[in-house]
Write a protein that holds these residues in place. Structure first.
Motif, PDB file in Angstrom:
ATOM      1  N   TYR A 169      -6.872   2.672  -5.714  1.00 39.84           N
ATOM      2  CA  TYR A 169      -6.547   1.015  -5.645  1.00 39.84           C
ATOM      3  C   TYR A 169      -5.741   0.499  -5.584  1.00 39.84           C
ATOM      4  O   TYR A 169      -4.385   0.971  -6.371  1.00 39.84           O
ATOM      5  N   ILE A 170      -5.876   0.026  -5.559  1.00 40.56           N
ATOM      6  CA  ILE A 170      -4.577  -0.479  -4.631  1.00 40.56           C
ATOM      7  C   ILE A 170      -4.626  -2.599  -4.971  1.00 40.56           C
ATOM      8  O   ILE A 170      -5.694  -3.114  -5.300  1.00 40.56           O
ATOM      9  N   ARG A 171      -3.154  -2.768  -6.136  1.00 41.25           N
ATOM     10  CA  ARG A 171      -3.606  -4.225  -6.647  1.00 41.25           C
ATOM     11  C   ARG A 171      -2.272  -4.155  -6.545  1.00 41.25           C
ATOM     12  O   ARG A 171      -1.431  -4.051  -6.868  1.00 41.25           O
ATOM     13  N   GLY A 172      -2.492  -5.970  -5.490  1.00 37.95           N
ATOM     14  CA  GLY A 172      -0.542  -6.714  -5.514  1.00 37.95           C
ATOM     15  C   GLY A 172       0.262  -6.012  -4.228  1.00 37.95           C
ATOM     16  O   GLY A 172       0.133  -5.273  -3.107  1.00 37.95           O
ATOM     17  N   ASP A 173       1.631  -5.599  -4.553  1.00 39.15           N
ATOM     18  CA  ASP A 173       2.222  -5.981  -3.577  1.00 39.15           C
ATOM     19  C   ASP A 173       2.554  -3.982  -2.750  1.00 39.15           C
ATOM     20  O   ASP A 173       1.350  -3.551  -2.964  1.00 39.15           O
ATOM     21  N   HIS A 174       2.872  -4.651  -1.511  1.00 41.60           N
ATOM     22  CA  HIS A 174       2.673  -2.973  -0.401  1.00 41.60           C
ATOM     23  C   HIS A 174       3.725  -1.975  -1.429  1.00 41.60           C
ATOM     24  O   HIS A 174       4.571  -3.175  -1.829  1.00 41.60           O
ATOM     25  N   ILE A 175       3.598  -0.867  -0.917  1.00 39.03           N
ATOM     26  CA  ILE A 175       4.720   0.045  -1.340  1.00 39.03           C
ATOM     27  C   ILE A 175       5.212   0.799  -0.201  1.00 39.03           C
ATOM     28  O   ILE A 175       4.198   0.591   0.771  1.00 39.03           O
ATOM     29  N   TYR A 176       6.461   0.919  -0.325  1.00 37.34           N
ATOM     30  CA  TYR A 176       7.294   1.510   0.617  1.00 37.34           C
ATOM     31  C   TYR A 176       7.710   2.942   0.972  1.00 37.34           C
ATOM     32  O   TYR A 176       7.922   2.845  -0.241  1.00 37.34           O
ATOM     33  N   ALA A 184       4.191   2.839   2.488  1.00 42.03           N
ATOM     34  CA  ALA A 184       3.105   4.117   1.292  1.00 42.03           C
ATOM     35  C   ALA A 184       1.385   4.192   1.048  1.00 42.03           C
ATOM     36  O   ALA A 184       0.458   4.967   1.230  1.00 42.03           O
ATOM     37  N   ASN A 185       0.953   3.325   1.479  1.00 39.84           N
ATOM     38  CA  ASN A 185      -0.466   3.839   1.202  1.00 39.84           C
ATOM     39  C   ASN A 185      -0.996   2.542   2.441  1.00 39.84           C
ATOM     40  O   ASN A 185      -1.571   1.726   2.196  1.00 39.84           O
TER      41      ASN A 185
ATOM     42  N   SER B  65      13.137   0.486  -4.465  1.00 38.38           N
ATOM     43  CA  SER B  65      12.540   0.241  -3.325  1.00 38.38           C
ATOM     44  C   SER B  65      10.395   0.359  -3.818  1.00 38.38           C
ATOM     45  O   SER B  65       9.874  -0.043  -2.930  1.00 38.38           O
ATOM     46  N   VAL B  66      11.101   1.505  -4.592  1.00 34.35           N
ATOM     47  CA  VAL B  66       9.172   1.021  -4.879  1.00 34.35           C
ATOM     48  C   VAL B  66       8.574   0.717  -5.628  1.00 34.35           C
ATOM     49  O   VAL B  66       8.859   0.441  -6.612  1.00 34.35           O
ATOM     50  N   ALA B  67       7.741  -0.001  -5.231  1.00 31.79           N
ATOM     51  CA  ALA B  67       7.451  -0.880  -5.993  1.00 31.79           C
ATOM     52  C   ALA B  67       6.619  -0.947  -7.396  1.00 31.79           C
ATOM     53  O   ALA B  67       5.680   0.000  -6.966  1.00 31.79           O
ATOM     54  N   GLU B  69       3.778  -0.938 -10.094  1.00 33.96           N
ATOM     55  CA  GLU B  69       3.067  -2.524 -10.575  1.00 33.96           C
ATOM     56  C   GLU B  69       2.054  -2.154 -11.716  1.00 33.96           C
ATOM     57  O   GLU B  69       1.377  -1.172 -11.845  1.00 33.96           O
ATOM     58  N   LYS B 123       3.033   4.133  -6.111  1.00 38.06           N
ATOM     59  CA  LYS B 123       2.571   4.692  -5.455  1.00 38.06           C
ATOM     60  C   LYS B 123       3.252   5.628  -4.953  1.00 38.06           C
ATOM     61  O   LYS B 123       4.539   5.451  -4.844  1.00 38.06           O
ATOM     62  N   TYR B 124       2.335   6.868  -4.191  1.00 34.44           N
ATOM     63  CA  TYR B 124       3.479   7.235  -3.909  1.00 34.44           C
ATOM     64  C   TYR B 124       2.794   8.112  -2.784  1.00 34.44           C
ATOM     65  O   TYR B 124       0.974   8.365  -2.328  1.00 34.44           O
ATOM     66  N   PRO B 125       2.791   8.204  -1.244  1.00 33.50           N
ATOM     67  CA  PRO B 125       2.350   8.329   0.275  1.00 33.50           C
ATOM     68  C   PRO B 125       1.852   9.986  -0.058  1.00 33.50           C
ATOM     69  O   PRO B 125       2.634  10.497  -0.125  1.00 33.50           O
ATOM     70  N   ASN B 126       0.816  10.421   0.658  1.00 29.03           N
ATOM     71  CA  ASN B 126       0.598  11.592   0.764  1.00 29.03           C
ATOM     72  C   ASN B 126       1.077  11.990   2.782  1.00 29.03           C
ATOM     73  O   ASN B 126       0.773  11.608   3.115  1.00 29.03           O
ATOM     74  N   ALA B 160     -13.582   6.077  -4.866  1.00 26.39           N
ATOM     75  CA  ALA B 160     -12.192   6.960  -5.373  1.00 26.39           C
ATOM     76  C   ALA B 160     -12.139   7.032  -7.029  1.00 26.39           C
ATOM     77  O   ALA B 160     -12.997   5.706  -7.158  1.00 26.39           O
ATOM     78  N   TYR B 162     -10.304   7.061 -10.639  1.00 23.96           N
ATOM     79  CA  TYR B 162      -8.918   6.922 -10.394  1.00 23.96           C
ATOM     80  C   TYR B 162      -8.602   7.492 -11.772  1.00 23.96           C
ATOM     81  O   TYR B 162      -8.790   6.653 -13.230  1.00 23.96           O
TER      82      TYR B 162
END
Lengths: 248, 180
Positions: A169-176, A184-185, B65-67, B69, B123-126, B160, B162
């Motif tokens: 689930y995504i809410r709000g800002d992009h994550i890099y 990232a997502n 740098s990792v935002a 939320e 958040k974490y990328p695959n 999905a 959570y």
């Protein structure tokens, strides 16, 4: 019609049996199967075979037939997906991305063996459907809105296929991702329809790891269709996906 | 005296000539920079934001740098584990990445006054760093659409989940790192 939802394997599992010959015992047997899968494969239970195998308390020679099967299938899937499917995460062994689909598939086979033709088995958003719903039509499945979990944004009609959705689930800002500088997502949600839920699950897991390329990977697979939603709410579908849309 | 001055002038003059090659050349309309005898090399900025991926034993910088939320569906944090004042060292701690079956879960725990005061989801990328070898040009262009809420009747939803268990597990590892 028999229907029940129970929390097992850390998620809600729903089973609906439409056939009039369906019994409570059949329902209970399927839930007992999921309980067994949980006890064997849960990465959260230190006593599970998966945890013990991951801690090297048991080696490959001594694993159960089920775990041996999963290990073989995980390796085959890893090869087939160029390493994008991998049951090792940061050195930890976690085959959950393949166990869920396999467990649902086995449950569906169990119900077929018991003589049922119209049912579904759903665990954490992955579904095996057989035959028709109690209105006598193909099963109608909604694809959840990854931004608003109570909504669904697409409806497909299935009878005999499997469907699996990978996503966050995504809410709000992009994550890099500081390594690549890319978001990232890249994918909010990827839904895969395949010949059965086991196949749909393992390829959805692998394709999700590929980011935005995932849907193109699904396009390249014969017998699979996909619906991918990006963080901006734009959906991309494979060329054959339309065949699963409701006719009316 | 005169000889010394002349000698010094020669030395300086020769040094200036020798160092000329190390000075950046100026265009005609540019101003001369302050004379520097240091070689002007390009400096790679030192990354101040290190990846928090998989690092459970390092304290990430607070301006990451990792935002992160705030999610409103977090399970209630068991603050009893932090009720012993001073049980944790102040700072921000990132938990392990935990497979939530779909996507990964990683939390960032904030310790202030020795107690757990905040938990947010990172958040974490695959990302495996592989490249896919699909000949994209051989594949047809795929249809795209904006998603829109549907109201047609359905039997089941595919989406999905959570899992709160994954969340808790990631939190536990963060607290472990914070424990004194």
């Amino acid at each position: 019609m028999k229907k029940d939802t129970r929390i097992l394997m850390g998620m809600p599992i729903t089973i609906e049996l439409v056939d009039s010959v369906a019994t409570d015992e059949m329902l209970n047997k399927v839930f007992a199967w999921f309980q067994h899968v949980d006890e064997t494969f849960s990465p959260f239970k230190p006593t599970s075979e998966v945890s013990r195998y991951g801690a090297h308390d048991i080696d490959e020679k001594n694993v159960s037939a089920d775990l041996r099967y999963i290990l073989r299938e995980a390796e085959a899937t890893k090869q087939a997906t160029n390493g994008y499917f991998d049951v090792y995460h940061d050195g930890h062994f976690n085959p959950s991305g393949i166990v869920k689909g396999w467990a649902i598939q086995r449950a569906a086979e169990q119900l077929q063996a018991a003589g049922l033709a119209n049912f579904y088995v759903e665990a954490g958003g992955d579904i095996a459907v057989n035959g028709q719903n109690d209105a006598g039509t193909a099963w109608r499945i909604g694809i959840r809105n990854p931004f608003k979990p109570h909504e669904y944004v697409k409806v497909v009609q299935l009878s005999g296929q499997g469907i699996a959705t990978s996503g966050t689930y995504i809410r709000g800002d992009h994550i890099y991702n500081p390594h690549t500088g890319r978001p990232a997502n890249e994918v909010a949600s990827l839904t895969v329809i395949g010949p059965n839920v086991y196949e749909a699950d393992r390829f959805a897991t692998a394709a999700f790891a590929m980011g935005l390329e995932g849907i193109h990977y699904i396009e390249s697979l014969h017998g699979f269709e996909g619906y991918q939603i990006d963080p901006s709410g734009q959906a991309t579908m494979t060329t054959g996906f339309a065949k699963y849309l409701p006719k009316s | 005296m005169k000889k010394i001055l002349v000698s010094l002038a020669v030395v300086f003059g020769f040094s200036a000539y020798a160092l000329r090659g190390h000075m950046p050349h100026l265009a005609d309309d540019e101003e001369a920079p302050l004379i520097s005898l240091n070689r002007n090399t390009a400096v790679q900025p030192t990354p101040t934001n290190t990846a928090v991926v998989g690092n459970t034993n390092t304290t990430p910088p607070t301006n990451s740098s990792v935002a992160v939320e705030n999610t409103n569906t977090t399970p209630p944090v068991n603050t009893n584990t932090a009720s012993n004042s001073g049980a944790y060292t102040n700072g921000q701690y990132t938990g392990s990445v935990v497979d939530a079956l779909y996507g990964n879960v990683q939390v960032v725990a904030t310790i202030a006054g020795g107690k757990l005061t905040d938990v947010v989801a990172a958040k974490y990328p695959n990302n495996h760093g592989h490249s896919i070898e699909i000949n994209r040009y051989a594949l047809p262009r795929l249809k795209s659409e904006a998603i829109a809420a549907q109201s047609a009747q359905i039997d089941i939803i595919s989406g999905a989940t959570y899992t709160s268990l994954a969340y808790q597990e990631s939190l536990q590892t963060a607290l472990k790192a914070a424990a004194k």
